[in-house]
Design an enzyme around this catalytic site. Structure first.
Site, PDB file in Angstrom:
ATOM      1  CB  SER A 151     113.580  -3.541 -33.583  1.00 15.29           C
ATOM      2  OG  SER A 151     114.694  -3.875 -32.805  1.00 15.29           O
TER       3      SER A 151
ATOM      4  CD  GLN B 120     126.073   9.570 -42.361  1.00 18.38           C
ATOM      5  OE1 GLN B 120     126.122   9.516 -43.571  1.00 18.38           O
ATOM      6  NE2 GLN B 120     126.958   8.953 -41.605  1.00 18.38           N
TER       7      GLN B 120
ATOM      8  CB  ALA C 146     128.217   5.439 -40.386  1.00 18.38           C
ATOM      9  N   GLY C 147     128.102   4.982 -37.251  1.00 19.16           N
ATOM     10  CA  GLY C 147     128.402   3.985 -36.220  1.00 19.16           C
ATOM     11  C   GLY C 147     127.221   3.040 -36.194  1.00 19.16           C
ATOM     12  CG  HIS C 148     125.774   1.534 -39.290  1.00 16.92           C
ATOM     13  ND1 HIS C 148     125.621   1.354 -40.638  1.00 16.92           N
ATOM     14  CD2 HIS C 148     125.496   2.845 -39.063  1.00 16.92           C
ATOM     15  CE1 HIS C 148     125.256   2.500 -41.190  1.00 16.92           C
ATOM     16  NE2 HIS C 148     125.194   3.418 -40.254  1.00 16.92           N
ATOM     17  CB  THR C 149     125.300  -0.869 -32.607  1.00 17.92           C
ATOM     18  OG1 THR C 149     125.758   0.473 -32.479  1.00 17.92           O
ATOM     19  CG2 THR C 149     125.767  -1.697 -31.431  1.00 17.92           C
TER      20      THR C 149
ATOM     21  CG  ASP D 159     122.972   7.433 -34.219  1.00 16.12           C
ATOM     22  OD1 ASP D 159     123.801   6.806 -34.891  1.00 16.12           O
ATOM     23  OD2 ASP D 159     123.211   8.535 -33.687  1.00 16.12           O
TER      24      ASP D 159
ATOM     25  CB  THR E 299     130.709   7.749 -34.456  1.00 19.25           C
ATOM     26  OG1 THR E 299     130.143   6.750 -35.295  1.00 19.25           O
ATOM     27  CG2 THR E 299     131.979   8.281 -35.111  1.00 19.25           C
TER      28      THR E 299
ATOM     29  CE  LYS F 168     121.784   4.491 -40.563  1.00 16.66           C
ATOM     30  NZ  LYS F 168     121.401   5.294 -39.386  1.00 16.66           N
TER      31      LYS F 168
HETATM   32  P1  GDP Z   1     122.511   2.942 -36.656  1.00 19.97           P
HETATM   33  O1  GDP Z   1     123.542   4.002 -36.777  1.00 19.97           O
HETATM   34  O2  GDP Z   1     121.226   3.313 -37.342  1.00 19.97           O
HETATM   35  O3  GDP Z   1     123.000   1.587 -37.078  1.00 19.97           O
HETATM   36  O4  GDP Z   1     122.151   2.848 -35.105  1.00 19.97           O
HETATM   37  P2  GDP Z   1     123.215   2.832 -33.882  1.00 19.97           P
HETATM   38  O5  GDP Z   1     123.901   1.519 -33.845  1.00 19.97           O
HETATM   39  O6  GDP Z   1     124.057   4.049 -33.913  1.00 19.97           O
HETATM   40  O7  GDP Z   1     122.242   3.035 -32.653  1.00 19.97           O
HETATM   41  C1  GDP Z   1     121.204   2.148 -32.382  1.00 19.97           C
HETATM   42  C2  GDP Z   1     121.405   1.584 -30.968  1.00 19.97           C
HETATM   43  O8  GDP Z   1     120.216   0.986 -30.525  1.00 19.97           O
HETATM   44  C3  GDP Z   1     122.456   0.493 -30.900  1.00 19.97           C
HETATM   45  O9  GDP Z   1     123.079   0.543 -29.642  1.00 19.97           O
HETATM   46  C4  GDP Z   1     121.645  -0.785 -31.051  1.00 19.97           C
HETATM   47  O10 GDP Z   1     122.268  -1.915 -30.447  1.00 19.97           O
HETATM   48  C5  GDP Z   1     120.396  -0.409 -30.304  1.00 19.97           C
HETATM   49  N1  GDP Z   1     119.151  -1.025 -30.772  1.00 19.97           N
HETATM   50  C6  GDP Z   1     118.765  -1.322 -32.046  1.00 19.97           C
HETATM   51  N2  GDP Z   1     117.488  -1.779 -32.058  1.00 19.97           N
HETATM   52  C7  GDP Z   1     117.074  -1.771 -30.773  1.00 19.97           C
HETATM   53  C8  GDP Z   1     115.828  -2.103 -30.123  1.00 19.97           C
HETATM   54  O11 GDP Z   1     114.839  -2.480 -30.746  1.00 19.97           O
HETATM   55  N3  GDP Z   1     115.789  -1.943 -28.768  1.00 19.97           N
HETATM   56  C9  GDP Z   1     116.834  -1.506 -28.029  1.00 19.97           C
HETATM   57  N4  GDP Z   1     116.681  -1.380 -26.722  1.00 19.97           N
HETATM   58  N5  GDP Z   1     118.018  -1.189 -28.606  1.00 19.97           N
HETATM   59  C10 GDP Z   1     118.128  -1.304 -29.955  1.00 19.97           C
HETATM   60  P1  IMO Z   2     124.752   6.677 -38.467  1.00 21.84           P
HETATM   61  O1  IMO Z   2     125.041   6.048 -39.804  1.00 21.84           O
HETATM   62  C1  IMO Z   2     123.756  10.326 -36.307  1.00 21.84           C
HETATM   63  C2  IMO Z   2     125.608  14.040 -37.736  1.00 21.84           C
HETATM   64  C3  IMO Z   2     126.633  14.707 -36.850  1.00 21.84           C
HETATM   65  C4  IMO Z   2     126.404  16.163 -37.229  1.00 21.84           C
HETATM   66  C5  IMO Z   2     126.100  16.083 -38.725  1.00 21.84           C
HETATM   67  C6  IMO Z   2     127.306  16.358 -39.621  1.00 21.84           C
HETATM   68  O2  IMO Z   2     125.397   5.995 -37.323  1.00 21.84           O
HETATM   69  O3  IMO Z   2     123.275   6.872 -38.297  1.00 21.84           O
HETATM   70  P2  IMO Z   2     129.469  14.956 -40.285  1.00 21.84           P
HETATM   71  O4  IMO Z   2     130.573  14.391 -39.426  1.00 21.84           O
HETATM   72  O5  IMO Z   2     128.733  13.938 -41.066  1.00 21.84           O
HETATM   73  O6  IMO Z   2     129.913  16.108 -41.128  1.00 21.84           O
HETATM   74  O7  IMO Z   2     128.425  15.583 -39.212  1.00 21.84           O
HETATM   75  O8  IMO Z   2     125.645  14.757 -38.959  1.00 21.84           O
HETATM   76  N1  IMO Z   2     125.896  12.614 -38.052  1.00 21.84           N
HETATM   77  C7  IMO Z   2     125.228  11.579 -37.535  1.00 21.84           C
HETATM   78  N2  IMO Z   2     124.246  11.545 -36.606  1.00 21.84           N
HETATM   79  N3  IMO Z   2     124.163   9.187 -36.902  1.00 21.84           N
HETATM   80  C8  IMO Z   2     125.128   9.207 -37.849  1.00 21.84           C
HETATM   81  O9  IMO Z   2     125.467   8.121 -38.548  1.00 21.84           O
HETATM   82  C9  IMO Z   2     125.733  10.441 -38.181  1.00 21.84           C
HETATM   83  N4  IMO Z   2     126.707  10.811 -39.035  1.00 21.84           N
HETATM   84  C10 IMO Z   2     126.790  12.142 -38.963  1.00 21.84           C
HETATM   85  O10 IMO Z   2     126.381  14.469 -35.488  1.00 21.84           O
HETATM   86  O11 IMO Z   2     125.247  16.645 -36.603  1.00 21.84           O
HETATM   87 MG    MG Z   3     124.803   5.155 -35.563  1.00 23.90          MG
END
Ligand code: GDP
Ligand code: IMO
Ligand code: MG
Length: 428
Positions: free
Chosen positions: A414, A225, A39-42, A13, A301, A16
């Protein structure tokens, strides 16, 4: 052209999705190489927020070819739901520009059932998985009983493999976990009903990515991750079940290490973690709550609150070493604004000894004491800064100390979730 691996340098998170989407503007191919719908990529672009679980974060760019490599574990239902949601928004997610490796393993309902059953049984020592069936699917891959995407073209093979897998799993589900048994034929019917929609996407992605390399196209390999959730190098057993390190990009796509030209490590300007496991700089106080609220730190996610803490340079130093990170993309710097002071963990202490790298033994990370350096905070709203020089002096001092401590430059900074809210720095 550059073939760049982008990985999360902490516990996931890190942002990415934002960085991959931004760099996709200059890339022709974007390939996911491990993980699955955990994964949850925003991505925030054009006034719209898109959360992707399986599809590469280049999908919003109409000319980019998006690939899902062999290292990914693919949940067919999530895959089709994600495609439908994008198509409803007018985004082309057709086989014209989206493909899945025939060698990618499929997540089936029994993987998700086992994931949930095991977590329920692990009273007191839960990993806090996403419940998406990731671990059990990778287990079947290693046990050589997995179902691969390419198998969908052969209904008899699908039925035989599901029947075989369920022989063992139903004993576990009913006998040990007291869950309901899963019917093999119904599972196979449900999957085969999706096959006509899935098959046009399933192909030899190795050939596609190699062709792109030969044609000198720019390729992004998108990690999921984070480094410290890696099955080998992470905080075992509180990890995911794949190799999240940059080397995973090779195994998970069929591309050789010599084809990779750069590794970008995405790191938040502080630290978060979802699920259980050691987290030396965690803040269980008002500052932790402030970071969680300001950073909207809730899982993309599962919606779970993310644990928050100060930036941990020891963890990042280890990430640089494990991944060969050339540049950091430092995200969410804006979240730190208005804190009176900032801290960076520069080393650990364990049994009176100072450590520059995390201890390797299971459970030892939970016992370390962080050694902090304190920095003055900054009050200005930095979300509109687009040049490094526009940042307040205190923010620059904070970034430059991170660069010193990790030994790598922060090429991207960022300052907000939007595509354009990024400072790009020329680094050697
Ligand atoms: P990922 O899994 O690595 O793609 O990250 P996530 O999407 O799970 O979580 C990152 C969160 O931070 C999302 O809600 C993004 O929209 C937000 N985000 C990313 N870069 C920035 C930043 O520079 N500032 C702020 N305030 N939010 C950000
Ligand atoms: P992105 O790509 C943050 C964590 C889970 C748990 C551990 C194992 O969005 O960064 P799993 O379901 O993979 O067997 O869970 O890994 N986890 C993440 N934490 N971001 C993620 O993906 C994750 N994917 C799995 O919370 O601790
Ligand atoms: Mg994520």
């Amino acid at each position: 052209m550059a073939n760049i691996v982008i990985i999360g340098a902490q516990w996931g998170d890190e942002g990415k999705g934002k960085i991959v989407d931004m760099l996709s503007a200059e890339s022709q191919v974007i390939e996911r190489f491990q993980g699955g719908a955990n994964a949850g990529h925003t991505i925030k672009a054009g006034g719209r927020e898109t959360v992707l679980h399986l599809l590469p974060s280049g999908i919003l760019w109409p000319d980019a070819l998006c690939l899902i490599g062999n290292g990914v574990v693919l949940d067919p239902e999530v895959f089709l739901e994600e495609i439908d949601a994008l198509q409803a928004e007018g985004i082309d997610a057709s086989p014209r520009r989206l493909a899945v490796s025939a060698k990618a393993h499929l997540i089936l309902p029994y993987h998700k059932a086992l994931d949930k059953a095991r977590e329920a049984k692990r009273a007191g020592s839960k990993i806090g998985t996403t419940g998406r069936g990731i671990g059990p699917c990778y287990e079947d891959k290693a046990a050589r009983i997995g179902l691969r995407a390419g198998d969908l073209a052969r209904p008899d093979l699908v039925r035989a493999k599901i029947r075989h897998a369920l022989l063992e799993k139903n004993i576990l589900l009913t006998g040990l976990y007291k869950f309901d048994a899963i019917d093999a034929d119904r599972t196979a019917d449900a999957l085969l009903a999706l096959a006509p929609r899935l098959l046009p996407y399933i192909t030899d992605t190795d050939a596609l990515v190699h062709k792109a390399i030969q044609e000198n196209k720019a390729i992004l390999f998108e990690g999921a991750q984070g480094v410290h959730l890696d099955i080998d190098h992470g905080t075992y057993p509180f990890v995911t079940s794949s190799n999240t390190v940059s080397a995973g990009a090779c195994c998970g796509t069929g591309v050789a290490p010599s084809a990779i030209s750069e590794v970008i490590g995405v790191a938040k300007a502080y630290t978060t973690r979802v699920g259980s496991g050691p987290f030396p700089t965690e803040l269980n106080d008002d500052t932790g709550s402030y970071l969680q609220a300001q950073g909207h730190e809730f899982g993309a996610t599962t919606g779970r609150p993310r644990r928050c803490g100060w930036l941990d340079a020891v963890i990042l130093r280890e990430s640089v070493r494990l991944n060969g990170i050339d540049r950091l993309a430092l995200t969410k710097l804006d979240v730190l604004q208005n804190l009176p002071q900032l801290k960076i963990c520069v080393a650990y202490e364990l049994d009176g000894k100072r450590m520059d790298y995390p201890p390797q033994g299971e459970g030892e990370l939970a016992a370390v004491k962080p050694v902090y350096e304190t920095f003055p905070g900054f009050e200005d709203d930095i979300s509109g800064c687009r040049k490094y020089g526009d940042l307040p002096e205190e923010a620059r001092a904070y970034i430059e100390r991170i660069e010193e401590l990790t030994g790598v430059p922060a090429g991207y900074i960022s300052v907000g979730p939007g595509r354009d809210q990024t400072i790009i720095r020329q680094v050697a």
